[in-house]
Design an enzyme around this catalytic site. Structure first.
Site, short mmCIF file in Angstrom:
data_model
loop_
_atom_site.label_atom_id
_atom_site.label_comp_id
_atom_site.label_asym_id
_atom_site.label_seq_id
_atom_site.Cartn_x
_atom_site.Cartn_y
_atom_site.Cartn_z
N CYS A 83 36.65 41.13 55.55
CA CYS A 83 35.78 40.66 53.77
C CYS A 83 33.86 41.16 54.12
CB CYS A 83 35.73 39.79 53.56
SG CYS A 83 34.78 38.29 53.68
N CYS A 116 31.57 37.82 54.62
CA CYS A 116 32.50 37.61 55.58
C CYS A 116 31.50 38.39 56.90
CB CYS A 116 33.01 38.25 56.27
SG CYS A 116 34.45 37.22 54.72
N CYS A 158 39.20 41.11 23.00
CA CYS A 158 40.03 40.87 23.55
C CYS A 158 40.72 41.94 24.06
CB CYS A 158 40.26 39.83 24.37
SG CYS A 158 41.92 39.43 24.36
N CYS A 184 45.04 40.69 24.38
CA CYS A 184 44.93 39.97 22.86
C CYS A 184 45.60 41.00 21.91
CB CYS A 184 43.73 39.56 22.12
SG CYS A 184 42.90 38.42 23.60
#
Ligand SMILES: *[C@@H]1O[C@H](CO)[C@@H](O)[C@H](O)[C@H]1NC(C)=O
Ligand SMILES: *[C@@H]1O[C@H](CO)[C@@H](O)[C@H](O)[C@H]1NC(C)=O
Ligand SMILES: *[C@@H]1O[C@H](CO)[C@@H](O)[C@H](O)[C@H]1NC(C)=O
Length: 551
Positions: free
Chosen positions: A66, A69, A425, A428
């Site tokens: 990551c 990290c 959206c 949707c």
């Protein structure tokens, strides 16, 4: 409280969208700490024993791949080394989640890196919310190692030091002659401090000579107290200390600490919105477009805030940066200055009419606030008009707007399935033809149908929802005969998370509601109708919607 969450989300999203913090790209560092550093690498087997031996541990859950990290790794190592020298009782540990999957699962780790402050194996860990550089981590953890309540031993030094604080803090004044009788107050204060130490500093002053000194320095009267006193002090405002009144218990003290923490007239922005949103008090907004405009009302609002302390908070909002927030308050962002009030306890919004009174005077605002507190102002509810007869006739899906939303949800004899959507959206749009077909199958808009398939454009209609709507579409199923929450008046709901295909939706309705068999209705319909053509049309529409999504 539920509604409060919704508004927080809305503000958070809005304010965050205005100024995004740019994160540096992944660096060359290693996510795993330098093996020669003081960071302790833990496995599940060692974990509990380690917490038993070390009362204060900052644990980082990470994955070697990551990026963030890798940025944190070297800083974390450095912080551990500094603490190993200066505060050897504070430990920094790492857990590699690619190796310790169970342990990470137990701690509900959802992203990397996640850091948690741990105090022994039995206390619930706290999320780390401090800085991510070595010095920042060290300072944060040293502060965590202090007792939750700090005893004031020298009031003069305390007063001098308090001016350098950058946050308001809370002080318990606990004279010796009250200490026995009110030991439970002291315990309550200690418990609150233990829970809230991250958001505020807690002090206690228990020596009579020191209390006398503090009495001279602050505006509160501290001699001859009959009960311990609780003060919230804003740095550099010793002549304006806020004093708790009422019955002492954890929730009343907590409420006081949150409400007294904000200035009488502050500014709401990315850094302060959470403080205001966690307050249970209504929030009065003054939107200004220029700093001079704000300066002109500063004194007025500060006095108003003082007058109504504990009843309502007031903030300025820089409309040139966060103006769109007016939409959330159901006000027009184009007409500034404006004054509006948001009631956090029920998400209702109130505002001075922008058409009738586009430039409200301070007298208008004062009157409006008085009327609001007296319960004489009507909330502004955003709604589309009720659907016309033609609209109702042409659509299988029942269209909800603010004006009919409650009426339809109130009919507890029916299963009501609501799609909350936004016009922009893509998902949707993809779902729309399926929703239409679903409504058609149940004959949703007929009086005698047991299943109501409905939708609402949530951007145009300001309606209460039982959970915060965080994405569109959100599908909420309200089963017939569901219990009604006496507080909110809303009925029991279920969040639909299954597949968005017709079959899954039909199966869900059958299982979770009155048991109406949609597949049977569908088969009956297909026998009656010349269905072939119609289905093709639906499929085409679905494909079109999907294509449109990609654009
Ligand atoms: C931590 O501090 C102790 C005592 O000063 C020292 O012996 C030890 O080497 C240090 N550990 C690391 C990893 O630096
Ligand atoms: C008040 O509580 C704290 C712990 O929060 C304790 O250290 C202190 O001794 C108590 N004071 C008195 C006078 O009992
Ligand atoms: C706490 O005190 C407040 C008054 O300050 C009171 O309204 C509330 O009911 C009390 N809560 C509990 C849990 O005793």
């Amino acid at each position: 409280m539920k509604f409060w969450k919704f508004s927080t989300t809305a503000v958070a999203a809005l304010l965050a969208s205005v100024s995004m913090v740019s994160a540096g790209g992944p660096a060359d560092g290693q996510a795993a700490a330098d093996p020669d550093s003081a960071v302790v690498k833990l496995t599940e087997k060692e974990f509990k024993g380690f917490l038993e031996e070390n009362p204060l541990v900052l644990t980082e859950f990470f994955a070697p791949w990551c990026g963030y990290c890798k940025i944190l790794g070297p800083e974390f190592s450095k912080a551990a080394d500094i603490l190993n020298e200066s505060h050897p009782n504070i430990k920094l540990a790492q857990i590699d989640c690619t190796e310790q999957e169970d342990l990470c699962h137990k701690h509900e780790i959802r992203g990397y890196p996640t850091m948690k402050v741990m105090r022994g194996p039995f206390q619930q860990p706290d999320d780390y919310d401090g800085p991510r550089d070595a010095d920042g981590i060290v300072n944060y953890m040293v502060k965590q190692s202090l007792p939750p309540v700090q005893l004031v031993e020298d009031a003069d030094a305390f007063v001098a030091a308090s001016k350098a604080e950058n946050q308001p803090f809370i002080v318990q004044v606990f004279p010796s002659k009250l200490q026995k009788k009110f030991s439970s107050h002291n315990e309550t204060f200690g418990e609150l401090a233990n829970e809230k130490r991250k958001s505020m500093s807690f002090f206690s002053i228990e020596d009579d000579a020191q209390i006398a000194k503090l009495d001279k320095a602050v505006s509160a009267k501290l001699s001859g107290l009959k009960e311990p006193a609780y003060l919230v002090i804003h740095p550099n405002e010793l002549d304006d200390v806020r004093v708790f009144s009422g019955e002492v218990n954890k929730s009343s003290l907590e409420e006081f600490s949150v409400n007294a923490k904000v200035p009488y007239f502050g500014d709401i922005n990315r850094d302060t919105y959470l403080t205001y949103m966690t307050s249970s008090l209504p929030l009065g907004y003054y939107f200004y477009s220029h700093i001079d405009e704000r300066a002109a009302v500063d004194k007025f609002f500060t006095e108003l805030g003082k007058k109504y302390a504990g009843k309502i908070n007031f903030v300025g909002l820089d409309a040139s940066q966060y103006g769109r927030h007016a939409e959330i308050l159901n006000m027009n962002p184009e007409i500034v200055p404006l004054f509006a009030i948001q009631d956090n306890s029920n998400s209702r919004k109130y505002g001075i009419d922008q058409t009738e009174n586009p430039n409200p005077s301070t007298d208008d605002i004062k009157k409006f606030v008085e009327d609001f507190l007296a319960g004489k102002v009507e909330p502004i509810i955003k709604s589309e008009p009720l659907p016309s007869e033609e609209e109702v006739a042409s659509q299988a899906v029942v269209k909800l707007v603010s004006h009919n939303y409650e009426d339809i949800l109130k009919d507890n004899s029916k299963d009501v399935f609501v799609k909350y959507y936004a016009p922009w959206c893509g998902h949707c749009k993809k779902l729309a033809p399926i929703w239409e077909e679903l409504a058609d199958i149940y004959g949703s808009k007929n009086e005698d149908s047991d299943v109501v398939i409905a939708h609402i454009d949530h951007t145009l209609n300001d309606v209460d929802t039982p959970i915060p709507i965080e994405g569109y579409p959100t599908l909420l199923f309200y089963p017939a005969n569901g219990e009604v929450d006496p507080k909110t008046g809303l009925r029991e709901h279920r969040l639909y998370t299954d597949g968005r295909d017709l079959e899954s939706l039909i199966a869900y309705i059958k299982k979770n509601g009155l048991g109406v068999d949609g597949e049977k209705l569908r088969a009956e319909k297909q026998i009656v109708e010349d269905d072939g053509e119609e289905e093709e049309v639906v499929e085409e529409a679905a494909e079109e919607a999907a294509e449109h999504d990609e654009l």
